[in-house]
Design an enzyme around this catalytic site. Structure first.
Site, PDB file in Angstrom:
ATOM      1  N   ASP A   1      -8.370  24.704 -14.154  1.00 26.31           N
ATOM      2  CA  ASP A   1      -8.258  25.494 -12.923  1.00 26.31           C
ATOM      3  C   ASP A   1      -7.054  25.067 -12.094  1.00 26.31           C
ATOM      4  O   ASP A   1      -6.605  23.923 -12.174  1.00 26.31           O
ATOM      5  CB  ASP A   1      -9.558  25.315 -12.117  1.00 26.31           C
ATOM      6  CG  ASP A   1      -9.704  26.370 -11.040  1.00 26.31           C
ATOM      7  OD1 ASP A   1      -9.033  27.415 -11.124  1.00 26.31           O
ATOM      8  OD2 ASP A   1     -10.504  26.145 -10.112  1.00 26.31           O
TER       9      ASP A   1
ATOM     10  N   ASN B   1     -13.867  36.461 -14.464  1.00 26.68           N
ATOM     11  CA  ASN B   1     -12.418  36.611 -14.274  1.00 26.68           C
ATOM     12  C   ASN B   1     -11.921  38.051 -14.458  1.00 26.68           C
ATOM     13  O   ASN B   1     -10.791  38.372 -14.100  1.00 26.68           O
ATOM     14  CB  ASN B   1     -11.628  35.654 -15.189  1.00 26.68           C
ATOM     15  CG  ASN B   1     -11.710  34.200 -14.762  1.00 26.68           C
ATOM     16  OD1 ASN B   1     -11.717  33.293 -15.585  1.00 26.68           O
ATOM     17  ND2 ASN B   1     -11.788  33.955 -13.459  1.00 26.68           N
TER      18      ASN B   1
HETATM   19  C1  IPE Z   1     -13.088  28.809 -13.621  1.00 24.13           C
HETATM   20  O1  IPE Z   1     -12.083  28.980 -12.713  1.00 24.13           O
HETATM   21  C2  IPE Z   1     -12.831  29.611 -14.857  1.00 24.13           C
HETATM   22  C3  IPE Z   1     -11.741  29.126 -15.691  1.00 24.13           C
HETATM   23  C4  IPE Z   1     -11.091  28.031 -15.526  1.00 24.13           C
HETATM   24  C5  IPE Z   1     -11.418  29.998 -16.779  1.00 24.13           C
HETATM   25  P1  IPE Z   1     -12.162  30.091 -11.579  1.00 24.13           P
HETATM   26  O2  IPE Z   1     -10.916  29.966 -10.796  1.00 24.13           O
HETATM   27  O3  IPE Z   1     -12.461  31.417 -12.145  1.00 24.13           O
HETATM   28  O4  IPE Z   1     -13.426  29.606 -10.744  1.00 24.13           O
HETATM   29  P2  IPE Z   1     -13.804  29.860  -9.230  1.00 24.13           P
HETATM   30  O5  IPE Z   1     -13.681  31.317  -8.977  1.00 24.13           O
HETATM   31  O6  IPE Z   1     -12.848  29.062  -8.411  1.00 24.13           O
HETATM   32  O7  IPE Z   1     -15.191  29.339  -9.108  1.00 24.13           O
HETATM   33  C1  IPE Z   2      -7.349  28.915 -13.846  1.00 26.33           C
HETATM   34  O1  IPE Z   2      -6.461  29.008 -12.790  1.00 26.33           O
HETATM   35  C2  IPE Z   2      -7.067  29.911 -14.932  1.00 26.33           C
HETATM   36  C3  IPE Z   2      -8.052  30.987 -15.024  1.00 26.33           C
HETATM   37  C4  IPE Z   2      -9.149  31.097 -14.342  1.00 26.33           C
HETATM   38  C5  IPE Z   2      -7.749  32.027 -15.983  1.00 26.33           C
HETATM   39  P1  IPE Z   2      -6.690  30.011 -11.611  1.00 26.33           P
HETATM   40  O2  IPE Z   2      -5.998  31.286 -11.926  1.00 26.33           O
HETATM   41  O3  IPE Z   2      -8.123  30.139 -11.287  1.00 26.33           O
HETATM   42  O4  IPE Z   2      -5.929  29.265 -10.439  1.00 26.33           O
HETATM   43  P2  IPE Z   2      -6.356  29.146  -8.927  1.00 26.33           P
HETATM   44  O5  IPE Z   2      -7.750  28.592  -8.919  1.00 26.33           O
HETATM   45  O6  IPE Z   2      -6.297  30.517  -8.338  1.00 26.33           O
HETATM   46  O7  IPE Z   2      -5.375  28.202  -8.339  1.00 26.33           O
HETATM   47 MG    MG Z   3      -9.348  29.146 -10.033  1.00 20.52          MG
END
Ligand code: IPE
Ligand code: IPE
Ligand code: MG
Length: 246
Positions: free
Chosen positions: A26, A74
């Protein structure tokens, strides 16, 4: 190898290596935002870390590595971000298939990939097939994965087996049920790593993490490197796992 890495590795006790490490990758978006770049630049940079961490974990002798790449939630993201993520996935597989094979890594997917667009789905299926005889580390990529979804799917599969007389209602127990999850016969994660400063599971491996150890860090995934992996393992090895005992 740099000196700090050598020092860190020397602190890892080989006999106490976690069998299964799960990582919630993340922070890609925030990494890009800090640099005033579009979010997909963060995802691209994050993909480079996937390549490195897979290599480091496999070299270290980790047997199962699970990486959370795309959750069932997502899909709520803007269309262009999702398209970008799918393109990055295709690129990752095209670029890495040879190296995965060379490193004897077996690719598995946790999640329902049947709903993925044709191109990424086919690339993923090809990579699963091409690495299916590898006997080294199992790399689980969680793709369109949700822990709750996985449990419901498991219940459906179990009920079908009951209908077909393959298992009785009385035979179901926690171990048996594990086999109906995407992780199948793999051991539960010993260590769950979540960078990016969030303290939540975001629907990752809900059933399997009952007794996992957690390691959180403020570092954003595109800044994550093997040193953090080693530090998380060293920390994990100092924990006293009791599984409800004394
Ligand atoms: C968790 O990250 C999912 C992945 C790393 C694929 P998210 O960014 O989707 O999680 P939340 O929304 O912060 O809980
Ligand atoms: C994790 O990074 C990757 C996926 C969930 C696909 P994020 O896209 O959630 O990054 P932040 O949390 O917005 O920084
Ligand atoms: Mg995230």
């Amino acid at each position: 190898m740099d000196i700090e890495n050598k020092e860190l590795i020397s602190k890892i006790i080989p006999e106490k290596l976690p069998k299964h490490i799960a990582i919630i990758m993340d922070g890609n978006g925030r990494w890009a935002k800090k640099r005033r770049l579009p979010r997909n630049f963060g995802h691209q940079e994050g993909m480079k870390r996937v390549v490195e961490i897979v290599e480091s974990a496999s070299e270290l002798g980790i047997k199962h590595l699970s990486l959370y790449a795309f959750s069932t939630e997502n899909w709520k993201r803007p269309k262009d971000e999702i398209e970008g993520l799918m393109k990055i996935l295709v690129l990752y597989i095209r670029n890495e298939l040879v190296r995965l094979t060379k490193n004897n890594v077996k690719l598995k997917i946790l999640g329902d990939i049947s709903v993925l667009p044709d191109l990424p789905r086919k690339e993923v299926e090809r990579a699963i097939y091409r690495t299916s005889n590898n006997t080294g580390m199992i790399l689980n990529i969680a793709l369109n994965y949700g822990g709750r979804d996985e449990i419901i799917r498991g219940i459906r599969l179990y009920l079908k087996d009951v209908e077909m007389g393959k298992i009785s209602v009385e035979e179901l127990n926690t171990n048996e049920f594990s086999k109906y999850l995407y992780t199948g016969n793999q051991p539960d994660p010993d260590l769950v790593i979540r960078p990016s400063g969030e303290f939540r599971l975001s629907n990752f491996l809900l059933y399997q993490i009952a007794y996992s150890e957690f390691w959180f860090s403020d570092i954003l995934w595109p800044d994550f490197n093997e040193k953090y992996l080693y530090k998380a393992i060293i920390d994990y090895q100092s924990r006293n796992r009791r599984f409800g005992g004394i």
